[in-house]
Design an enzyme around this catalytic site. Structure first.
Site, short mmCIF file in Angstrom:
data_model
loop_
_atom_site.label_atom_id
_atom_site.label_comp_id
_atom_site.label_asym_id
_atom_site.label_seq_id
_atom_site.Cartn_x
_atom_site.Cartn_y
_atom_site.Cartn_z
CG LEU A 125 34.43 45.94 28.76
CD1 LEU A 125 34.48 44.48 28.32
CD2 LEU A 125 35.45 46.76 27.99
CG ASP A 126 31.10 43.13 33.61
OD1 ASP A 126 29.92 43.48 33.43
OD2 ASP A 126 31.47 41.95 33.57
CB ALA A 127 32.63 48.92 36.41
#
Length: 223
Positions: free
Chosen positions: A41-43
């Site tokens: 899950l992207d930052a």
């Protein structure tokens, strides 16, 4: 005994246990040895992340070939019309190919939505809208690229579900062990399905009652 954890990843946190100190990592929140993220899950995205110490489960959760549905709430710039919703549902052309059919619907602003730090950019002259998207793929930054392709960039992105698991009961930064992790080896058919593009009317309905409602607090364990 193998372990499976639900984690509510906050905005800005990295999906790894090591980093350069500039941003928080999973180690800032989870003190369980031997577990690793099942997927990413992207930052700049928030929401549900599953972790396990069992390699086959990690693959089954993360690999799109297993067709495990991921559910997202996306706050987008502007208000998508029916044509935009139909395009998202049918599939849009990205640099790495056309996306598979998805389920897409308009939704009200989620109840009990926690604040994001920093908040999204605000433009008084441009409204925003919320969409729920259910996908079986895992292309890099897929939801953001899909909404941008139909003219509505994503401003805030929250993953609320992975197969049978949701954010229910977890505040940002909290985690909880799944009580019966072996159950994921025989997932119910409702969590793995062949999504097909639906008639336009399906995506014109407001059905906010179907959205999961993660409460602002929790009795879950957290670091």
């Amino acid at each position: 005994m193998v372990r499976l954890l639900r984690f509510h990843k906050p905005y800005g946190a990295l999906c790894q246990f090591t980093g350069d100190g500039a941003r928080p990592t999973l180690a800032n929140f989870i003190d369980v040895p031997g577990v690793y993220a099942a997927g990413r899950l992207d930052a700049d995205s928030e929401g549900l992340l599953m972790l396990t110490d069992h390699g086959p489960w990690q693959t089954q959760i993360a690999d799109p070939r297993h067709r495990l549905i991921k559910t997202y709430w996306a706050q987008v710039e502007g208000v998508p019309d029916d044509d935009a919703l139909r395009a998202l549902a049918r599939g849009v052309a990205l640099r790495d190919g056309i996306t598979r059919p998805a389920e897409v619907r308009r939704m009200d602003k989620p109840p009990n939505l926690w604040p994001r730090t920093p908040p999204i950019r605000f433009r008084a002259a441009i409204p925003t809208a919320w969409l729920e998207l259910r996908l079986m793929e895992g292309k890099n930054r897929q939801v953001r690229r899909m909404t941008a392709a139909v003219g509505h960039p994503t401003l805030r992105l929250i993953r609320t579900g992975i197969g049978p698991w949701t954010l229910d009961g977890l505040a940002p930064g909290q985690w909880q062990a799944v009580d019966d992790p072996t159950g994921m080896l025989s997932l119910p058919s409702t969590t793995v399905s062949k999504i097909k593009a639906a008639p336009p009317a399906r995506f014109q309905q407001q059905r906010s009652s179907r959205s999961p409602r993660p409460p602002p607090g929790s009795r879950s364990r957290h670091s």
